[in-house]
Design a protein around this motif. Sequence first.
Motif, PDB file in Angstrom:
ATOM      1  N   LEU A   1      50.053  48.598 108.610  1.00 42.49           N
ATOM      2  CA  LEU A   1      50.036  50.059 108.705  1.00 42.49           C
ATOM      3  C   LEU A   1      50.266  50.587 110.124  1.00 42.49           C
ATOM      4  N   PRO A   2      49.616  50.047 111.174  1.00 46.01           N
ATOM      5  CA  PRO A   2      49.868  50.584 112.524  1.00 46.01           C
ATOM      6  C   PRO A   2      51.338  50.488 112.935  1.00 46.01           C
ATOM      7  N   LEU A   3      51.989  49.369 112.621  1.00 44.15           N
ATOM      8  CA  LEU A   3      53.397  49.209 112.983  1.00 44.15           C
ATOM      9  C   LEU A   3      54.272  50.180 112.199  1.00 44.15           C
TER      10      LEU A   3
ATOM     11  N   LEU B   1      57.761  54.721 112.452  1.00 45.67           N
ATOM     12  CA  LEU B   1      58.220  55.930 111.780  1.00 45.67           C
ATOM     13  C   LEU B   1      57.973  57.159 112.656  1.00 45.67           C
ATOM     14  N   GLY B   2      56.828  57.188 113.333  1.00 50.63           N
ATOM     15  CA  GLY B   2      56.537  58.294 114.242  1.00 50.63           C
ATOM     16  C   GLY B   2      57.528  58.368 115.385  1.00 50.63           C
ATOM     17  N   GLY B   3      57.914  57.202 115.921  1.00 50.06           N
ATOM     18  CA  GLY B   3      58.904  57.178 116.989  1.00 50.06           C
ATOM     19  C   GLY B   3      60.243  57.722 116.524  1.00 50.06           C
ATOM     20  N   GLU B   4      60.676  57.325 115.316  1.00 46.77           N
ATOM     21  CA  GLU B   4      61.931  57.842 114.781  1.00 46.77           C
ATOM     22  C   GLU B   4      61.848  59.346 114.544  1.00 46.77           C
TER      23      GLU B   4
ATOM     24  N   PHE C   1      52.688  62.321 107.492  1.00 46.91           N
ATOM     25  CA  PHE C   1      53.765  62.780 108.373  1.00 46.91           C
ATOM     26  C   PHE C   1      54.072  64.260 108.179  1.00 46.91           C
ATOM     27  N   ASP C   2      53.825  64.797 107.003  1.00 42.99           N
ATOM     28  CA  ASP C   2      53.897  66.253 106.832  1.00 42.99           C
ATOM     29  C   ASP C   2      52.934  66.945 107.788  1.00 42.99           C
ATOM     30  N   ARG C   3      51.719  66.441 107.825  1.00 40.12           N
ATOM     31  CA  ARG C   3      50.705  67.024 108.706  1.00 40.12           C
ATOM     32  C   ARG C   3      51.085  66.846 110.179  1.00 40.12           C
TER      33      ARG C   3
ATOM     34  N   LEU D   1      65.470  60.187 107.025  1.00 40.37           N
ATOM     35  CA  LEU D   1      66.069  59.610 108.220  1.00 40.37           C
ATOM     36  C   LEU D   1      65.125  58.623 108.892  1.00 40.37           C
ATOM     37  N   MET D   2      63.863  58.996 108.978  1.00 42.05           N
ATOM     38  CA  MET D   2      62.862  58.114 109.594  1.00 42.05           C
ATOM     39  C   MET D   2      62.787  56.773 108.873  1.00 42.05           C
ATOM     40  N   THR D   3      62.652  56.846 107.557  1.00 43.54           N
ATOM     41  CA  THR D   3      62.442  55.626 106.783  1.00 43.54           C
ATOM     42  C   THR D   3      63.681  54.730 106.784  1.00 43.54           C
ATOM     43  N   MET D   4      64.864  55.312 106.654  1.00 42.22           N
ATOM     44  CA  MET D   4      66.071  54.493 106.626  1.00 42.22           C
ATOM     45  C   MET D   4      66.351  53.854 107.979  1.00 42.22           C
ATOM     46  N   ALA D   5      66.055  54.553 109.059  1.00 39.46           N
ATOM     47  CA  ALA D   5      66.269  53.982 110.391  1.00 39.46           C
ATOM     48  C   ALA D   5      65.367  52.775 110.619  1.00 39.46           C
ATOM     49  N   PHE D   6      64.096  52.910 110.263  1.00 45.40           N
ATOM     50  CA  PHE D   6      63.180  51.781 110.485  1.00 45.40           C
ATOM     51  C   PHE D   6      63.481  50.638 109.525  1.00 45.40           C
TER      52      PHE D   6
END
Length: 390
Positions: free
Chosen positions: A6-8, A13-16, A71-73, A93-98
């Motif tokens: 979970l942390p990774l 995802l947060g970085g993207e 991530f909405d929040r 976009l976040m999910t596909m990039a990671f």
Amino acid sequence: MSSRTLPLLFINLGGEMLYILDQRLRAQNIPPDKAKKVMNDIITTMFNKKFLEELFKPQELYSKKALRTVFDRLAHASIMRLNQASMDKLYDLMTMAFKYQVLLCPRPKDILLVSFNHMDAIKDFVKDTPSILGQVDETYRQLIEMYTTLSRGEFQLIRQTLLIFFQDMHIRVSIFLKDKVQNSNGRFVLPTSGPVPYGTQVPCLIRMFSCSGEEVTRRQFNNGGNYTAALREGSFEIFGDRVTKLGTNMYSVSRPVETHMTGTSKNSAQHTKVNVAPNPLAKEELNMLAKLMGGLEIQKPGNADNGFRVNLFSTDEEEEEALISRPDDLLYGVLNIQATKDQQANAELAKIMGEFAESADQSPSSSSSKGDDLLAMMDGLWHGDLDREG
């Protein structure tokens, strides 16, 4: 399934998400002071001490719906607002990039290098804000402490857990399509060239040994690619050369963020109709989510004139069209889950609800969610944000 994934997942995802928002803030010519506030507020919330304490506890991954709620929040932790279509696009976009980065990692341990690339970029976003830098440095320390001592097998389990999470997501992204690293069906193209994993040899040689362990013969074969040896290993310290470019920022003002939301994208996992059958693990997951959300410090909106909306589409018309054509499957249903015994989770959610209630107009949807249904409470928070946009 690894309990250390979970942390990774959250950090990458947060970085993207920050890469994409930074690009859109610059592309839409948002005043620098407001853009900086948005980035600082989101990063401050993302690396909140209490939030990270919950995040780094060994636990199973949340469902796609629960993680999307987080991530909405997070995306609305400042004065910036996204409408539903832009938020959908941002998360896609976040999910596909990671997912692409995980697939291309030469070895499972390199997922940590990808995470450090995201962390390095986040640190650069807040380089002029010492208070936030301290939060980021503490996260580096926790990542190093938790992951650098793991075995190859444990990293392989983390990689497998991530791939299971992403396996049904096949959303087409224009940048990947233009670079010819994604097919028209949304599946990625794995390269047959480049450096091999660090510590391994270029495949092309078969060696045969006798029973006593002596090499008796060698045979060459065509490996079908253009592979090279890895020159050095990336740094797993706070500072250093990560070597890999996976996890670095691929967006710029001249290279906009785009997705093609047709065809196979509607069959992706987060676009799949949710099974409404009762899930015995749902209560536990939502209680854990409530605890995680309880660590978030939500930004209370100030003067409404200071807020602004960011559009992830080229035009408002395109955004409106995407919202209208949004599959009904994406509309989150509500599960009635009684959790009256979990007083701590209820108290933390009540605190969050109270913060939003102070600045949002009362509505039937928000008032009705002040009960024991944790998922409805999360949904109530989201509708509160939409009310403020109006």
